[in-house]
Design an enzyme around this catalytic site. Structure first.
Site, PDB file in Angstrom:
ATOM      1  N   LYS A 155     -77.991 -57.903 -79.311  1.00  0.00           N
ATOM      2  CA  LYS A 155     -79.408 -57.801 -79.673  1.00  0.00           C
ATOM      3  C   LYS A 155     -79.560 -57.456 -81.152  1.00  0.00           C
ATOM      4  CE  LYS A 155     -83.924 -57.274 -79.269  1.00  0.00           C
ATOM      5  NZ  LYS A 155     -84.387 -56.042 -79.837  1.00  0.00           N
ATOM      6  N   SER A 206     -85.746 -58.458 -75.822  1.00  0.00           N
ATOM      7  CA  SER A 206     -86.368 -59.141 -76.953  1.00  0.00           C
ATOM      8  C   SER A 206     -87.555 -59.954 -76.460  1.00  0.00           C
ATOM      9  CB  SER A 206     -85.380 -60.068 -77.654  1.00  0.00           C
ATOM     10  OG  SER A 206     -86.006 -60.717 -78.748  1.00  0.00           O
ATOM     11  N   HIS A 240     -79.043 -60.579 -82.971  1.00  0.00           N
ATOM     12  CA  HIS A 240     -80.267 -61.364 -82.756  1.00  0.00           C
ATOM     13  C   HIS A 240     -81.322 -60.971 -83.774  1.00  0.00           C
ATOM     14  CE1 HIS A 240     -84.402 -61.447 -81.241  1.00  0.00           C
ATOM     15  NE2 HIS A 240     -84.099 -62.529 -80.550  1.00  0.00           N
ATOM     16  N   ASN A 241     -81.519 -59.667 -83.948  1.00  0.00           N
ATOM     17  CA  ASN A 241     -82.546 -59.197 -84.878  1.00  0.00           C
ATOM     18  C   ASN A 241     -82.176 -59.494 -86.325  1.00  0.00           C
ATOM     19  OD1 ASN A 241     -83.632 -58.207 -82.522  1.00  0.00           O
ATOM     20  ND2 ASN A 241     -84.248 -56.265 -83.412  1.00  0.00           N
TER      21      ASN A 241
END
Length: 508
Positions: free
Chosen positions: A210, A138, A213-214
């Site tokens: 991840k 990221s 996270h997004n």
């Protein structure tokens, strides 16, 4: 000089935007890289950049023309990093590497935005033939070049070999303040500080983290856009004025990369029209799927993440531009005037507090989702560490993440971020303004789906009793789905013969 001394340390496949920047990051940190890409123009550009940035030093990057040549020019056991599109291209490259002579103790690292379940299946498919490992990245192209947030997962043995490499290219934070240490100078990487890279767990867990996270990123961006919309429509502020507000907010608890770049976007003037750039950008937002994956996973796991889902819906609705244009001419909203100028400072303060409280709830949703998914998959996720590696390099980097890390350090078994004393106290102090902001938006007819869904999530979470009792009655009425009683053990199920209203409840 021994032959091994002339070999490269790492093989790298894929020299697109992300790949090229990761290669140069590796080179800056002392690794000699041999690169391969089907597009030879990309390789030429990569070699030109290395020549330009290294000066008088020997070449740090080499290019090759085949998978066989790649393996022949890197040290064994081989470490090959991939930066190729997710899905079939990853499988294709793995097969071609095996055909070229890859061995069972060689490591292949996928850095793309792969769906976590694909990584699990891929690892099983290639088991015994190669060591398949992943590290989610990221931070975009700048993070890839000068330090990203990395979420690696896979075989523990592979991690011991890869850890020094990933720690070197990761973003760094000051261990005392938790603030990013940033330097964007080719050839001068940040060497001190804590790396934003940590072993997440078994294969798939890194890409799952991840993905969440997004999802948080989607919601955080939508929250900021809603605050902007309120200031623009309700307060009739110019983009430049809103940029100034965001810069002031960036000095306090809302300090983050997303607030910072939002201010930059709003302050930018279009060179062609001399109008604020934001006014000439078409209001149709795209997406690449990770927010959607997060929303879908929350439904599959049974974990409420309404603000993340609303952020995905908001993007989808934005794409219906033609339909919205028609609706704008036909559908009426409330007949109210914009907020009086005398109330501007008050409303801005309300929006600040609303954004802060909603942000807390969005992170609570995201971390709760990771917790439930980890329980389902048998992963042992370290949430304090996950918050720490998000403090720099990634898109949601923010001073706020230090408080989240501290919360999970205080209570390793914290069941939900909202139950942490610090965050519960922050919402208690600021929720009045949050409610006022959402109420004002509703009265003015300004959509704030993320701000309002976060508030509903908070209110539902704090309610000991919800109207699901009526819902269970409805389900039993039309489908005989049964229900539990508050005065009997929950495992006992009951059903009413609804066709005979006077008949008592009977146990099923």
């Amino acid at each position: 000089m021994a032959e091994s001394d002339s070999l490269c340390d790492i093989g790298f496949i894929g020299a697109g935007v992300m790949g090229k920047n990761l290669i140069m990051n590796l080179a800056d940190n002392g690794y000699k890289v041999c690169a391969f890409d089907l597009d030879h123009n990309r390789l030429d550009a990569l070699l030109e950049q290395d020549a330009r940035e290294r000066g008088e030093r020997p070449p740090r990057v080499e290019a090759c023309s085949s998978y066989t040549e790649l393996l022949g020019r890197i040290k064994a056991p081989h470490l090959v990093i991939l930066s190729v599109p997710a899905g079939a291209p990853v499988d294709d490259v793995c097969h071609k590497l095996l055909d070229a002579g890859l061995k069972a103790d060689d490591i292949v690292v996928d850095t793309g935005n792969s769906l976590w379940t694909d990584s699990v299946e891929r690892c099983e498919r290639f088991k015994g033939r190669l060591i398949f490992f992943t590290t989610a990245v990221s931070g975009g192209d700048v993070g890839a070049r000068f330090g990203a947030s990395l979420m690696p997962s896979g075989d523990r043995y592979a991690w011991t070999r890869i850890e020094p490499v990933l720690n070197a290219i990761a973003a760094k934070v000051d261990p005392d303040s938790g603030r990013p240490i940033e330097r964007r100078e080719p050839g001068r990487p940040v060497s001190g500080g804590e790396p934003c890279a940590a072993y997440i767990g078994p294969i798939g867990s890194g890409h799952y983290v991840k993905m969440v996270h997004n999802g948080i990123e989607y919601a955080d961006m939508q929250l900021i856009c809603e605050a902007y919309h309120m200031m623009r429509s309700a307060l009739e502020m110019t983009p430049a004025e809103i940029a100034k507000v965001f810069r002031e907010w960036n000095l306090g608890p809302l300090n983050s990369y997303l607030i910072d770049i939002s201010a930059e976007v709003l302050a930018t003037v279009d060179t062609d029209t001399k109008q604020p750039l934001v006014d000439v950008i078409l209001d149709r937002a795209g997406q690449k799927g990770t927010g959607l994956w997060t929303a879908l996973s929350s439904l599959e796991v049974g974990c409420p993440a309404p603000s993340i889902a609303e952020a995905v819906y908001a993007r989808s609705l934005s794409t219906r531009k033609v339909l919205r244009t028609r609706a704008a001419k036909k559908l009426l909203g409330p007949d109210v005037a914009p907020v009086e100028p005398a109330r501007r400072a008050e409303v801005i303060e309300q929006l600040h507090d609303a954004l802060y409280c909603a942000k807390i709830c969005v992170y609570a949703q995201g971390f709760d989702l990771m917790k439930l998914a980890a329980r389902e998959q048998g992963w042992q996720l370290n949430f304090a560490e996950i918050a720490r590696i998000w403090r720099a390099g990634c898109i949601i980097r923010a001073v706020f993440l230090q408080s989240i890390s501290d919360a999970y350090e205080r209570d390793l078994k914290l069941s939900n971020l909202l139950l942490d004393d610090f965050f519960a106290g922050q919402i208690a102090l600021n929720q009045h303004n949050w409610r006022r902001a959402v109420a004002d938006a509703s009265l003015l007819g300004i959509p704030v789906p993320a701000l309002s869904s976060a508030l509903s999530y908070y209110d539902a979470f704090r309610m000991e009793s919800l109207p699901a009792n009526l819902l269970q009655g409805q389900r039993d009425f039309f489908g005989a789905h049964t229900f539990s009683r508050v005065d009997r053990p929950e495992e006992e199920k009951y059903h009413v013969q609804w066709s005979e209203p006077g008949r008592p409840v009977v146990e099923v």
